[in-house]
Design an enzyme around this catalytic site. Structure first.
Site, PDB file in Angstrom:
ATOM      1  N   HIS A   1       0.532   7.795 -14.857  1.00 59.83           N
ATOM      2  CA  HIS A   1      -0.445   7.890 -13.768  1.00 59.83           C
ATOM      3  C   HIS A   1       0.348   8.297 -12.524  1.00 59.83           C
ATOM      4  O   HIS A   1       0.826   7.465 -11.768  1.00 59.83           O
ATOM      5  CB  HIS A   1      -1.139   6.549 -13.545  1.00 59.83           C
ATOM      6  CG  HIS A   1      -1.995   6.519 -12.295  1.00 59.83           C
ATOM      7  ND1 HIS A   1      -2.976   7.447 -12.058  1.00 59.83           N
ATOM      8  CD2 HIS A   1      -1.991   5.686 -11.223  1.00 59.83           C
ATOM      9  CE1 HIS A   1      -3.560   7.174 -10.895  1.00 59.83           C
ATOM     10  NE2 HIS A   1      -2.972   6.122 -10.365  1.00 59.83           N
TER      11      HIS A   1
ATOM     12  N   ARG B   1     -11.365  12.744 -12.570  1.00 58.69           N
ATOM     13  CA  ARG B   1     -11.194  13.852 -11.623  1.00 58.69           C
ATOM     14  C   ARG B   1     -11.082  15.182 -12.372  1.00 58.69           C
ATOM     15  O   ARG B   1     -11.664  16.190 -11.972  1.00 58.69           O
ATOM     16  CB  ARG B   1      -9.927  13.613 -10.790  1.00 58.69           C
ATOM     17  CG  ARG B   1     -10.047  12.461  -9.802  1.00 58.69           C
ATOM     18  CD  ARG B   1      -8.694  12.071  -9.240  1.00 58.69           C
ATOM     19  NE  ARG B   1      -8.816  11.081  -8.162  1.00 58.69           N
ATOM     20  CZ  ARG B   1      -7.870  10.203  -7.843  1.00 58.69           C
ATOM     21  NH1 ARG B   1      -6.728  10.187  -8.525  1.00 58.69           N
ATOM     22  NH2 ARG B   1      -8.048   9.352  -6.857  1.00 58.69           N
TER      23      ARG B   1
ATOM     24  N   ARG C   1       4.223   7.136  -6.174  1.00 59.13           N
ATOM     25  CA  ARG C   1       3.886   5.825  -6.726  1.00 59.13           C
ATOM     26  C   ARG C   1       5.135   5.095  -7.211  1.00 59.13           C
ATOM     27  O   ARG C   1       5.220   3.866  -7.117  1.00 59.13           O
ATOM     28  CB  ARG C   1       2.879   5.993  -7.874  1.00 59.13           C
ATOM     29  CG  ARG C   1       1.515   6.532  -7.420  1.00 59.13           C
ATOM     30  CD  ARG C   1       0.574   6.738  -8.588  1.00 59.13           C
ATOM     31  NE  ARG C   1      -0.757   7.174  -8.169  1.00 59.13           N
ATOM     32  CZ  ARG C   1      -1.131   8.437  -8.084  1.00 59.13           C
ATOM     33  NH1 ARG C   1      -0.270   9.408  -8.382  1.00 59.13           N
ATOM     34  NH2 ARG C   1      -2.347   8.750  -7.703  1.00 59.13           N
TER      35      ARG C   1
ATOM     36  N   ASP D   1      -7.736   9.643 -13.240  1.00 58.74           N
ATOM     37  CA  ASP D   1      -7.237  11.026 -13.283  1.00 58.74           C
ATOM     38  C   ASP D   1      -8.097  11.878 -14.214  1.00 58.74           C
ATOM     39  O   ASP D   1      -8.423  13.028 -13.910  1.00 58.74           O
ATOM     40  CB  ASP D   1      -5.782  11.064 -13.778  1.00 58.74           C
ATOM     41  CG  ASP D   1      -4.867  10.183 -12.968  1.00 58.74           C
ATOM     42  OD1 ASP D   1      -3.995  10.710 -12.261  1.00 58.74           O
ATOM     43  OD2 ASP D   1      -5.009   8.950 -13.050  1.00 58.74           O
TER      44      ASP D   1
ATOM     45  N   ASN E   1      -0.110   0.187  -7.813  1.00 57.30           N
ATOM     46  CA  ASN E   1       0.829   1.252  -8.157  1.00 57.30           C
ATOM     47  C   ASN E   1       2.284   0.832  -7.958  1.00 57.30           C
ATOM     48  O   ASN E   1       2.568   0.012  -7.090  1.00 57.30           O
ATOM     49  CB  ASN E   1       0.535   2.497  -7.304  1.00 57.30           C
ATOM     50  CG  ASN E   1      -0.623   3.300  -7.857  1.00 57.30           C
ATOM     51  OD1 ASN E   1      -0.716   3.518  -9.050  1.00 57.30           O
ATOM     52  ND2 ASN E   1      -1.518   3.725  -6.981  1.00 57.30           N
TER      53      ASN E   1
ATOM     54  N   ARG F   1       0.831  -1.194   0.000  1.00 60.42           N
ATOM     55  CA  ARG F   1       0.000   0.000   0.000  1.00 60.42           C
ATOM     56  C   ARG F   1       0.872   1.253   0.000  1.00 60.42           C
ATOM     57  O   ARG F   1       1.916   1.303   0.632  1.00 60.42           O
ATOM     58  CB  ARG F   1      -0.928   0.006   1.212  1.00 60.42           C
ATOM     59  CG  ARG F   1      -1.825   1.218   1.300  1.00 60.42           C
ATOM     60  CD  ARG F   1      -2.759   1.140   2.486  1.00 60.42           C
ATOM     61  NE  ARG F   1      -3.802   0.136   2.290  1.00 60.42           N
ATOM     62  CZ  ARG F   1      -4.725  -0.147   3.186  1.00 60.42           C
ATOM     63  NH1 ARG F   1      -4.734   0.467   4.359  1.00 60.42           N
ATOM     64  NH2 ARG F   1      -5.651  -1.057   2.933  1.00 60.42           N
TER      65      ARG F   1
END
Length: 407
Positions: free
Chosen positions: A197, A173, A110, A170, A142, A103
């Protein structure tokens, strides 16, 4: 003027696309953390999956999540089951979604997740492909772009059947923030985030429009730079507030799965092989508009970018390649290792350049769970003849030595 052939760039052969006919709507999700379960719940609520398999190394949590979903069988009609450690239940999956991995911590980029997640993917991908050779793999973990590249190399699948979720979220958003400024629906805003990304994503201001009306000249009025910064920082902000992101990416992945299973052929920004697109010379995965359908990525679209946007895209590719070059230990042999038989194999491995006399150990993964350690001191070309003797020593015609070890 440019032709349609200059804009729509086919991905994969006609044979590869034809093999996608007759999908049974079986989907496997690797990883039952927040993102994996958000993907599962989104798909179940939309009713697009007929058979859902969940897999995770944490068996108790896996069993708990599966039981919880099964108890809603009256409301979510779908066959749901847990995968065992050998992944046998995933056999003949149409789609595999990989959300497993370390995580992202608050404030962590990332790209810094690469080393921790590559090792995990080496254990996952070969098993999935061995059981589901016609699978389409969606990489969500990621850094999605680099891990999509790693998955492509480990799987040996054609590039149209491996992609990352990329900048799909993305772009959502981006469109949502602009729509809020304009007081219209996000579905009426046509805008794209492409490239990595991550922190170096590229907003395509030159193509921003509403109902065909270009907004490229209204950048200052929209405070576009602030909007892009908000897009870039969005995940970090959510992670800071609740510890992780899951619902938005779950909905985004569900939409991608629907595109495939229903053969919608929608154009979506996802992470695919972009070598030779916008003059990128590196073998990297980044997001560009892609036509997505039954067989995966059918084509990519070459956008008419501004000079600045194209430069940003190329710089992002170079940054990703700098990270990928260190990952020369990723390779796959798509053959069954048979002792005493001459085999011609395809090595999927990043070009390896070392000084004379220096040996580098490379891990090679074979689809029937035989691991091979390869010591090389130069680049190994595709199609090298491989001879395996009774002692388990394989010698390539050029003199390189493979040592086969049962795992």
């Amino acid at each position: 003027m440019c032709s349609l052939e200059d804009v729509f760039l086919p991905v994969g052969s006609s044979t590869e696309h034809a093999s996608a006919e007759g999908r049974t709507h079986k989907v496997t999700i690797i990883g039952v953390g927040g993102v994996g379960m958000a993907c599962a719940y989104s798909m179940l609520n939309k009713g697009i999956v007929g058979h859902l398999v969940l897999a995770d190394v944490q068996q108790e949590r896996l069993q708990g999540e599966v039981l919880d979903l099964q108890h809603a069988g009256l409301f979510l009609p779908c066959h749901i089951e847990a995968a065992s450690q050998d992944y046998s239940e995933t056999k003949n999956s149409d789609i595999c979604i990989i959300t497993a991995g370390a995580r992202q911590n608050p404030g962590e980029s990332r790209l810094s997740l690469v080393d921790r997640n590559v090792a995990i993917f080496k254990q996952i991908v070969p098993k999935i492909v061995a059981l589901s050779p016609d699978v389409i793999i969606i990489v969500v973990s990621n850094p999605a772009d680099i891990l999509a590249y790693i998955t492509w190399k480990l799987s040996g699948l054609p590039s149209n059947r491996v992609f990352g979720s990329g900048t799909f979220l993305d772009s959502s958003r981006f469109r949502t923030l602009i729509a809020k400024k304009l007081n219209v629906s996000p579905t009426s805003v046509h805008g794209w985030i492409i490239g990595e990304h991550g922190d170096s994503s590229v907003p395509v201001w030159s193509g921003l429009s509403v109902a065909g009306v270009s907004l490229s000249e209204a950048k200052d009025a929209l405070d576009c730079e602030a909007i892009h910064k908000t897009v870039v920082r969005a995940a970090y902000e959510v992670i800071k507030l609740k510890g992780y992101t899951n619902w938005a990416i779950g909905a985004a992945v569900c939409s991608l799965v629907q595109c495939i299973l229903r053969n919608e052929r929608r154009v979506v920004p996802i992470s695919t092989l972009v070598k030779d697109i916008h003059d990128v010379s590196e073998e990297v995965f980044m997001s560009v508009p892609c036509v997505l359908g039954h067989s995966g990525i059918i084509a990519t679209l070459r956008q008419n970018l501004s000079e600045n946007e194209e430069t940003q895209f190329q710089n992002a590719a170079k940054s990703l390649w700098d990270v990928q070059r260190a990952l020369v230990s990723v390779a796959v042999l798509n053959v069954k290792l048979t002792f005493g038989v001459n085999l011609y194999v395809k090595l999927c491995i990043a070009e390896l350049k070392v000084d004379d006399g220096v040996q580098v150990a490379v891990d090679v993964y074979i689809n029937n769970n035989v691991a091979v350690e390869l010591d090389v001191d130069a680049y190994v070309s595709e199609g090298s003849p491989l001879t395996v003797n009774d002692a388990g020593i394989a010698v390539v015609a050029t003199g390189y030595v493979f040592r086969a070890v049962k795992t």
